[in-house]
Design a protein around this motif. Sequence first.
Motif, PDB file in Angstrom:
ATOM      1  N   LEU A   1       0.744  -1.394   0.287  1.00  0.00           N
ATOM      2  CA  LEU A   1       0.078   0.027  -0.180  1.00  0.00           C
ATOM      3  C   LEU A   1       1.578   1.510  -0.163  1.00  0.00           C
ATOM      4  O   LEU A   1       1.416   2.274   1.140  1.00  0.00           O
ATOM      5  CB  LEU A   1      -0.822  -0.148   1.425  1.00  0.00           C
ATOM      6  CG  LEU A   1      -1.782   0.949   1.603  1.00  0.00           C
ATOM      7  CD1 LEU A   1      -3.001   1.528   0.617  1.00  0.00           C
ATOM      8  CD2 LEU A   1      -2.812   0.978   2.970  1.00  0.00           C
ATOM      9  N   VAL A   2       0.491   1.825  -0.786  1.00  0.00           N
ATOM     10  CA  VAL A   2       1.707   3.210  -1.160  1.00  0.00           C
ATOM     11  C   VAL A   2       0.977   4.433  -1.117  1.00  0.00           C
ATOM     12  O   VAL A   2       0.103   4.620  -2.007  1.00  0.00           O
ATOM     13  CB  VAL A   2       2.354   3.126  -2.331  1.00  0.00           C
ATOM     14  CG1 VAL A   2       3.683   4.252  -2.442  1.00  0.00           C
ATOM     15  CG2 VAL A   2       3.017   2.024  -3.155  1.00  0.00           C
ATOM     16  N   GLU A   3       0.764   4.822   0.415  1.00  0.00           N
ATOM     17  CA  GLU A   3      -0.742   5.921   0.618  1.00  0.00           C
ATOM     18  C   GLU A   3       0.582   6.788   2.232  1.00  0.00           C
ATOM     19  O   GLU A   3       1.197   6.629   2.732  1.00  0.00           O
ATOM     20  CB  GLU A   3      -1.111   5.373   1.409  1.00  0.00           C
ATOM     21  CG  GLU A   3      -2.281   5.890   2.336  1.00  0.00           C
ATOM     22  CD  GLU A   3      -3.090   7.239   0.886  1.00  0.00           C
ATOM     23  OE1 GLU A   3      -2.954   8.156   0.852  1.00  0.00           O
ATOM     24  OE2 GLU A   3      -4.172   6.032   0.026  1.00  0.00           O
ATOM     25  N   ASP A   4       0.201   8.135   1.861  1.00  0.00           N
ATOM     26  CA  ASP A   4       1.412   8.666   2.323  1.00  0.00           C
ATOM     27  C   ASP A   4       0.640   9.214   3.722  1.00  0.00           C
ATOM     28  O   ASP A   4       0.422  10.139   5.021  1.00  0.00           O
ATOM     29  CB  ASP A   4       1.694  10.432   2.741  1.00  0.00           C
ATOM     30  CG  ASP A   4       0.409  11.201   1.322  1.00  0.00           C
ATOM     31  OD1 ASP A   4      -0.476  10.288   0.470  1.00  0.00           O
ATOM     32  OD2 ASP A   4       0.947  12.509   1.369  1.00  0.00           O
ATOM     33  N   ASN A   5      -1.339   9.374   3.307  1.00  0.00           N
ATOM     34  CA  ASN A   5      -1.885   9.827   4.533  1.00  0.00           C
ATOM     35  C   ASN A   5      -2.585   8.565   5.545  1.00  0.00           C
ATOM     36  O   ASN A   5      -2.489   7.689   5.194  1.00  0.00           O
ATOM     37  CB  ASN A   5      -3.207  10.006   3.778  1.00  0.00           C
ATOM     38  CG  ASN A   5      -4.362  10.761   4.468  1.00  0.00           C
ATOM     39  OD1 ASN A   5      -4.499  10.534   5.865  1.00  0.00           O
ATOM     40  ND2 ASN A   5      -5.616  11.136   3.755  1.00  0.00           N
ATOM     41  N   PRO A   6      -1.988   8.937   6.761  1.00  0.00           N
ATOM     42  CA  PRO A   6      -2.038   7.742   7.777  1.00  0.00           C
ATOM     43  C   PRO A   6      -3.567   7.381   7.875  1.00  0.00           C
ATOM     44  O   PRO A   6      -3.487   6.387   8.322  1.00  0.00           O
ATOM     45  CB  PRO A   6      -1.980   8.381   8.496  1.00  0.00           C
ATOM     46  CG  PRO A   6      -1.242   9.924   9.032  1.00  0.00           C
ATOM     47  CD  PRO A   6      -1.557  10.526   7.313  1.00  0.00           C
ATOM     48  N   ASP A   7      -4.470   8.063   7.668  1.00  0.00           N
ATOM     49  CA  ASP A   7      -5.930   8.265   7.568  1.00  0.00           C
ATOM     50  C   ASP A   7      -5.971   6.941   7.288  1.00  0.00           C
ATOM     51  O   ASP A   7      -6.585   5.874   7.180  1.00  0.00           O
ATOM     52  CB  ASP A   7      -7.264   9.430   7.984  1.00  0.00           C
ATOM     53  CG  ASP A   7      -6.919  10.459   9.110  1.00  0.00           C
ATOM     54  OD1 ASP A   7      -5.871  10.086   9.702  1.00  0.00           O
ATOM     55  OD2 ASP A   7      -7.261  11.083   9.351  1.00  0.00           O
ATOM     56  N   ASP A   8      -5.631   7.209   5.957  1.00  0.00           N
ATOM     57  CA  ASP A   8      -6.198   6.413   4.526  1.00  0.00           C
ATOM     58  C   ASP A   8      -5.590   4.971   5.056  1.00  0.00           C
ATOM     59  O   ASP A   8      -5.888   3.885   4.495  1.00  0.00           O
ATOM     60  CB  ASP A   8      -5.547   6.982   3.191  1.00  0.00           C
ATOM     61  CG  ASP A   8      -6.848   7.705   2.685  1.00  0.00           C
ATOM     62  OD1 ASP A   8      -8.060   8.020   3.668  1.00  0.00           O
ATOM     63  OD2 ASP A   8      -6.733   8.464   1.533  1.00  0.00           O
ATOM     64  N   VAL A   9      -4.442   4.997   5.498  1.00  0.00           N
ATOM     65  CA  VAL A   9      -3.561   3.584   5.608  1.00  0.00           C
ATOM     66  C   VAL A   9      -5.005   2.893   6.223  1.00  0.00           C
ATOM     67  O   VAL A   9      -4.874   1.598   6.254  1.00  0.00           O
ATOM     68  CB  VAL A   9      -2.807   4.196   5.920  1.00  0.00           C
ATOM     69  CG1 VAL A   9      -1.913   3.146   6.561  1.00  0.00           C
ATOM     70  CG2 VAL A   9      -1.754   4.321   5.017  1.00  0.00           C
ATOM     71  N   MET A  10      -5.298   4.425   6.692  1.00  0.00           N
ATOM     72  CA  MET A  10      -5.840   2.633   8.196  1.00  0.00           C
ATOM     73  C   MET A  10      -6.834   2.641   7.541  1.00  0.00           C
ATOM     74  O   MET A  10      -7.342   1.473   7.846  1.00  0.00           O
ATOM     75  CB  MET A  10      -6.123   4.170  10.123  1.00  0.00           C
ATOM     76  CG  MET A  10      -6.887   3.414  10.798  1.00  0.00           C
ATOM     77  SD  MET A  10      -7.868   4.542  11.920  1.00  0.00           S
ATOM     78  CE  MET A  10      -9.642   4.337  11.226  1.00  0.00           C
ATOM     79  N   PHE A  11      -8.176   3.124   7.346  1.00  0.00           N
ATOM     80  CA  PHE A  11      -9.100   2.704   6.418  1.00  0.00           C
ATOM     81  C   PHE A  11      -8.718   1.205   6.028  1.00  0.00           C
ATOM     82  O   PHE A  11      -9.502   1.074   5.661  1.00  0.00           O
ATOM     83  CB  PHE A  11      -9.825   4.078   5.947  1.00  0.00           C
ATOM     84  CG  PHE A  11     -10.721   5.552   6.588  1.00  0.00           C
ATOM     85  CD1 PHE A  11     -10.886   5.035   8.198  1.00  0.00           C
ATOM     86  CD2 PHE A  11      -9.738   6.678   6.085  1.00  0.00           C
ATOM     87  CE1 PHE A  11     -11.838   5.968   8.892  1.00  0.00           C
ATOM     88  CE2 PHE A  11     -10.222   7.379   7.155  1.00  0.00           C
ATOM     89  CZ  PHE A  11     -11.112   7.020   8.123  1.00  0.00           C
ATOM     90  N   THR A  12      -7.838   1.997   4.716  1.00  0.00           N
ATOM     91  CA  THR A  12      -7.420   0.687   3.968  1.00  0.00           C
ATOM     92  C   THR A  12      -7.330  -0.191   4.424  1.00  0.00           C
ATOM     93  O   THR A  12      -7.671  -1.463   4.035  1.00  0.00           O
ATOM     94  CB  THR A  12      -6.286   0.980   2.700  1.00  0.00           C
ATOM     95  OG1 THR A  12      -6.502   2.491   2.437  1.00  0.00           O
ATOM     96  CG2 THR A  12      -6.539   0.011   1.763  1.00  0.00           C
ATOM     97  N   ILE A  13      -6.430  -0.801   5.722  1.00  0.00           N
ATOM     98  CA  ILE A  13      -6.307  -2.007   6.201  1.00  0.00           C
ATOM     99  C   ILE A  13      -7.337  -2.450   7.060  1.00  0.00           C
ATOM    100  O   ILE A  13      -7.915  -3.585   6.905  1.00  0.00           O
ATOM    101  CB  ILE A  13      -5.641  -1.790   7.245  1.00  0.00           C
ATOM    102  CG1 ILE A  13      -4.000  -1.271   7.354  1.00  0.00           C
ATOM    103  CG2 ILE A  13      -5.149  -2.861   8.147  1.00  0.00           C
ATOM    104  CD1 ILE A  13      -2.484  -1.027   7.722  1.00  0.00           C
TER     105      ILE A  13
END
Lengths: 147, 383
Positions: free
Chosen positions: A9-21
């Motif tokens: 997952l290449v993502e800089d937004n920590p919220d989006d990282v959390m949502f994706t996981i």
Amino acid sequence: MMNGGKILLVEDNPDDVMFTIRAFQRNKISNEVVVAHDGAEALEYLLPDDESKALRPALILLDVNLPKVDGLEVLRRIRSHARTAGLPVVVLTTSSEERDIVASYRLGANSFVRKPVIFGEFVDATKVLGVYWLLVNEPAPPWRGED
Amino acid sequence: MSVGASLAVGQEQLIALLDHTSAVIYMRGLDGRYMLVNRQYERLFGVRREKIVGLTDHDLFPKEVADEFRANDLAAIAEGRPMRLEELAPGEDGPRTYITVKFPLKDAEGRPYAICGISTDITERKRAEDEVRRLNEELEERVRHRTAELEASTRELDAFAYSVSHDLRAPLRSLAGFSEVLLEDYADVLDDTGRGYLRRIEANADRMARMIDDLLDLSRATRVELRRGRVDISGLAWDVVAELRDTYPSRDVEVSVADRLVAQGDAHLIRLVLRNLLGNAWKFTARSTPAVITVEATGPDDGVFAIRDNGAGFDMRYAAKLFDPFQRLHSASDFEGTGVGLAIVSRIVHRHGGRIWAEGEVGNGAAFFFTLTTEPATAEVTA
């Protein structure tokens, strides 16, 4: 049977990282998720100097707007090396600007998905992505002798 | 009257004629020496005709001017027939421009023995022409400048829209997402009211995301280059209707679309027009049974398209406000919407050089009319 490979997952937004996981967990997709927080980090995983340490994920989820090296440049580099050229890359991003969509496909993205604002819709989208890329899709074997 | 007498009188009359014209008239020998000048010449150059005979231009004008006159004389003599040229001569307030006709006078054997010139002062006309040219250049310069400004602001708008579409949606996803996470993980510590508030946060984040999307559509409708071509309005309308039926499977709407509706325009943008107008018709007929929507061309002229519905309608007093962004004639609880759709439609129609208007009555349906060219422009046919 899910393809047991890792998801990058290449993502800089920590919220989006959390949502994706979280969305993966909701969908019982248990593949290990490796997070790269910018384009440079993604390239270090995929194309390290020491090739024995290279990550070969079953699926790459790539944001477009990234610090340091942007997502489209990451995609271009992935496609220009035989070792990574066959990896499935889904551009998963906020915008649906035509130029991003066009550029992504030009550079060889396998798919372009816009992240829905509503989390429920995001979970549904993640489910479809996981089922398709980790279950239905037959991954490309490594492209040999070209690099 | 004898021929001789008529000639003798004619000569005086001719001199009188020469003296009463506003043109400068003169006659010089092949050697450049003056033989005759008219009164306008005397007046302009301050010499009497008795004094000028035998002098050359080099006695009267600065050398460069005299050289040029002489060269022109010789050219006309060599040419053997009248020559038209522009000459500059000194005047009271600086050099003046003349348009001069020079022609050689020939003897019985056809040999030139003198040169005649008739010069008309065109300085004012010239100045006017120069002024027109200067104004044109200034105008072109201003157009160039404005175009550059416009291009710069379009680029800025483009960058702004891009940034909006990337950066403004992300926080909304976090708002909606965390509301959902709270609802899922902390449902047991919240009562119905608390959960309701979270739902509202989520709904509003979603609404704002849709507003952003609509604003981006509005900005895109403004900044994208038009790609004109033949557009199958009937086909596009049916496509959009199929999308709407998919999106609202529970709705039962009677739709009729006239066959073979065709226009010239950008298919992508005109699709956006139909999507908004048909989408509105769909929305505002939610409480009509049966719901009826028609798409047709109206009037004797081609190119006026109409989309009519038998829905909620609107008050004609507010018809002009319909096409302004964020103007809504219905409350959000009655009919959802961002109020940007018709602004997009109007922008697109105007960019195509068309007009748009609406008719309606509260409770009695609405009709939206727009015009589009139906024939391809000639320039585009040859292009």
